[in-house]
Design a protein around this motif. Sequence first.
Motif, PDB file in Angstrom:
ATOM      1  N   GLY A  45     -71.740 -41.060  31.171  1.00  0.00           N
ATOM      2  CA  GLY A  45     -72.505 -40.890  32.407  1.00  0.00           C
ATOM      3  C   GLY A  45     -72.919 -42.221  32.989  1.00  0.00           C
ATOM      4  O   GLY A  45     -74.064 -42.407  33.351  1.00  0.00           O
TER       5      GLY A  45
ATOM      6  N   GLY B 297     -85.525 -48.814  33.174  1.00  0.00           N
ATOM      7  CA  GLY B 297     -84.659 -47.692  33.541  1.00  0.00           C
ATOM      8  C   GLY B 297     -85.479 -46.477  33.960  1.00  0.00           C
ATOM      9  O   GLY B 297     -86.711 -46.438  33.798  1.00  0.00           O
TER      10      GLY B 297
ATOM     11  N   ASP C  17     -86.718 -36.353  39.481  1.00  0.00           N
ATOM     12  CA  ASP C  17     -85.758 -37.324  38.971  1.00  0.00           C
ATOM     13  C   ASP C  17     -84.652 -37.490  40.016  1.00  0.00           C
ATOM     14  O   ASP C  17     -83.806 -36.614  40.189  1.00  0.00           O
TER      15      ASP C  17
HETATM   16  N1  PLP Z   1     -82.158 -39.202  34.770  1.00  0.00           N
HETATM   17  C1  PLP Z   1     -80.940 -38.657  34.651  1.00  0.00           C
HETATM   18  C2  PLP Z   1     -80.719 -37.301  35.190  1.00  0.00           C
HETATM   19  C3  PLP Z   1     -79.897 -39.349  34.034  1.00  0.00           C
HETATM   20  O1  PLP Z   1     -78.692 -38.797  33.939  1.00  0.00           O
HETATM   21  C4  PLP Z   1     -80.164 -40.630  33.515  1.00  0.00           C
HETATM   22  C5  PLP Z   1     -79.105 -41.361  32.788  1.00  0.00           C
HETATM   23  O2  PLP Z   1     -78.074 -40.854  32.417  1.00  0.00           O
HETATM   24  C6  PLP Z   1     -81.451 -41.172  33.682  1.00  0.00           C
HETATM   25  C7  PLP Z   1     -82.430 -40.425  34.302  1.00  0.00           C
HETATM   26  C8  PLP Z   1     -81.871 -42.500  33.149  1.00  0.00           C
HETATM   27  O3  PLP Z   1     -81.042 -43.551  33.446  1.00  0.00           O
HETATM   28  P1  PLP Z   1     -81.545 -45.053  33.274  1.00  0.00           P
HETATM   29  O4  PLP Z   1     -82.562 -45.085  32.205  1.00  0.00           O
HETATM   30  O5  PLP Z   1     -80.327 -45.833  32.943  1.00  0.00           O
HETATM   31  O6  PLP Z   1     -82.129 -45.421  34.589  1.00  0.00           O
END
Ligand code: PLP
Length: 385
Positions: A35, A95, A199
């Motif tokens: 992903g 993140g 999200d």
């Molecule tokens: N939210 C969703 C739905 C995701 O699929 C992901 C990562 O796969 C994230 C949040 C968090 O991603 P990151 O921590 O890399 O910003």
Amino acid sequence: MNYISRIALNLKSSSIRNMYNMANTMENVVSFAIGEPDFTTAANIIEASNKALMDGQTHYTTNAGILPLRQAIANKLRNKNNVNVKPDDVIITAGGMEALMLCMMTILDPGDEVIVTDPFWSNHPSQIIMCGAIPKFVKVYEEDGFVYNPDNIKNAINKNTKALLINSPSNPTGGVADEEVLKEIAKIAIENDLIVISDEVYQHLVYDDAKFMSIAAFPGMKERTVIIDSFSKTYAMTGWRIGYAAGASQIIQYMTKLQENVVSCVNTPSQYAAIEALEGPQDYLHYMLSKYTERRKLVVEGINSIDRLSCIKPKGAFYAFMNIKETHLSSEEFAVTLLKNKGVVVVPGSGFGEAGEGYVRVSYATSEENIIEGLKRIKSFVECL
Ligand code: PLP
């Protein structure tokens, strides 16, 4: 003596990781599991980070993150998403993942319930469980484009419900909630005094006539919404570990208090890189989006041309949720046998909840060559069943 906490012991590891580990021991594998963008970060963003380092930006920042970045995010939210927040209502996080975790830790007490879709991205319920709270699943269905039916949300609310988690565009289904659905969800949140965790990490990856809209843009919602966003997917910056949360002032202030005790602050060069990502040229983002659009066509047409397999056109993100029900295999059997026999990695839908059974997730954040080869192998696998 068992040193491991009950929460850590009972936490399920994600099926994505399991498939990934299995595939790692094999050769000539085509993976639809990952992903994350296969693109590398744009050069201007990397240069901004290098410049910050050479200019001596090698120290801690404030817990909430540097003001110019929080200002750039507030500008983006106002101009692009119609959400009016101040830089003080923004916190920079490691993140989207850390933004989610801090948010949950800030609002949840043991026994609180959070409404989550099923199928879900498995880290959402895991994080709720890590706070001692309870994910309350509301199923979403292929015939509804895998989008919440607001009536089903209403039925899931009880006196313990604290928050509602929405993820549009969705991982794992690619579903995108339209304005009408979001408006109804906003109404339910206000009537029941719920917090909405929105999200929005896939917000830029929408296709055809689908439009992304933040639920925080509805009147009365900014005050009860925590927007979660990230630079990972939009700007191909997964390894930089930078994202943010924005919205409800009081919650953001308390998240900042927790941040001090977790990572103190996000790494400094990434914060400077993120300013360039937001304020610099956006051509690379458009280029990546055009590639995802081509790949989505290839994947959707390819899957639907194979007997006994189908998928609806995902409106967002970079996942197709492939219906395998006519093969009469469980999603786990399908994924494991496909990997063993043909060296193709997909993720079993059962890992994304009960409603994910009968499906596997196919990520098209991979090259056209991989997609063509992978689909060829899937076709020959299904023909031999
Ligand atoms: N939210 C969703 C739905 C995701 O699929 C992901 C990562 O796969 C994230 C949040 C968090 O991603 P990151 O921590 O890399 O910003």
